[in-house]
Enzyme design. Structure first.
Site, PDB file in Angstrom:
ATOM      1  N   ASP A 129     -37.345  60.819 -21.114  1.00 35.11           N
ATOM      2  CA  ASP A 129     -38.402  60.027 -21.742  1.00 35.11           C
ATOM      3  C   ASP A 129     -39.050  59.060 -20.753  1.00 35.11           C
ATOM      4  OD1 ASP A 129     -37.826  61.211 -24.175  1.00 35.11           O
ATOM      5  OD2 ASP A 129     -36.456  59.611 -24.796  1.00 35.11           O
ATOM      6  N   TYR A 165     -24.968  61.516 -18.510  1.00 36.57           N
ATOM      7  CA  TYR A 165     -25.888  60.377 -18.484  1.00 36.57           C
ATOM      8  C   TYR A 165     -25.067  59.103 -18.331  1.00 36.57           C
ATOM      9  CZ  TYR A 165     -29.901  63.083 -20.240  1.00 36.57           C
ATOM     10  OH  TYR A 165     -30.929  63.977 -20.390  1.00 36.57           O
TER      11      TYR A 165
END
Length: 248
Positions: A55, A113
């Site tokens: 994003d 992540y």
């Protein structure tokens, strides 16, 4: 003769509208920026295939992408050729020629992540685009206890952005490590794949546990509910980094 080149990329996502290029060419994305560099270096129009659609504002430490080219530039030399044309917030760390059938997205079998939190009363103006500030002290032990409920294969519908039309919202989280060093807290999440905003919502929910706004066992109830409204906040993009991708 066409060749397939794989890139390992590090980028600062602050000034970009995410990875994926947009129809409006005035919108700056990581994908479009690297494609432009490839076109400058090879004089070819290429389609850069990415491993993940990060994003706007999300960073990457080791992103994988690949593209097909007829250029004679040796695979390992592409990193130098492309870095000449890239802005300072994107760098090609590695480049290599790979089999033609290699696909950055479809061949990826796992990802890690990391979500970074600055846990102290005062925020850091220098780090403001790279870490999420939480001024009240986090209870790390409670966060670790809560994270255990997320390990394994579950329907993570409650931990994704509402909407969308996916075949399945079942994913497998293989590991979550929550580490604290001085005033930096890191949430490392590994799994076979992630839903839209999944890691940010998991991080936001664990932060709420750390602030005693939720109990660790609430995570199990949230999972079973499959209801986004039951989970915690979506933590800001600036604290999220794609750390590692795994391939066979």
């Amino acid at each position: 003769m066409a060749r397939n080149v794989r890139l390992k990329v590090e980028y600062d996502g602050t000034n970009y509208s995410g990875w994926q290029k947009q129809k409006d060419k005035n919108i700056k994305t990581i994908q479009s920026s690297i494609e432009k560099a490839i076109e400058e270096a090879t004089k070819e129009e290429v389609e850069l295939i990415g491993s993940s659609r990060t994003d706007a504002g999300v960073h990457a430490l080791a992103y994988t992408a690949n593209f097909k080219t007829c250029s004679t530039i040796p695979g390992e030399k592409f990193k130098h050729a492309l870095n000449r044309f890239l802005p300072e917030d994107i760098v090609i760390l590695e480049s290599e020629e790979v089999p033609m059938e290699f696909h950055s997205r479809f061949d990826c079998i796992g990802k890690t992540y990391v979500y970074k939190i600055l846990n102290r009363p005062l925020f850091s103006p220098i780090q403001r685009n790279y870490i999420y500030h939480v001024k009240d002290e986090l209870d790390i032990n409670s966060m670790i206890e809560a994270s255990k409920f997320l390990i394994g294969t579950h329907d993570f519908n409650a931990f994704k952005k509402s909407g969308g039309n996916l075949k399945t919202t079942v994913r497998t989280i293989t590991n979550i490590n929550i580490l604290k060093s001085n005033d930096i807290v890191e949430i490392h999440v590994s799994g076979d794949g992630f839903l839209y905003n999944m890691v940010r919502i998991i991080s936001g929910t664990l932060i709420e546990v750390g602030l005693s706004r939720r109990k660790p066992e609430d995570i199990s109830i949230i999972l079973q509910s499959k209801d986004r409204c039951k989970a915690g906040m979506c933590a800001p993009a600036r604290g999220l980094y794609l750390k590692e991708l795994f391939y066979n």
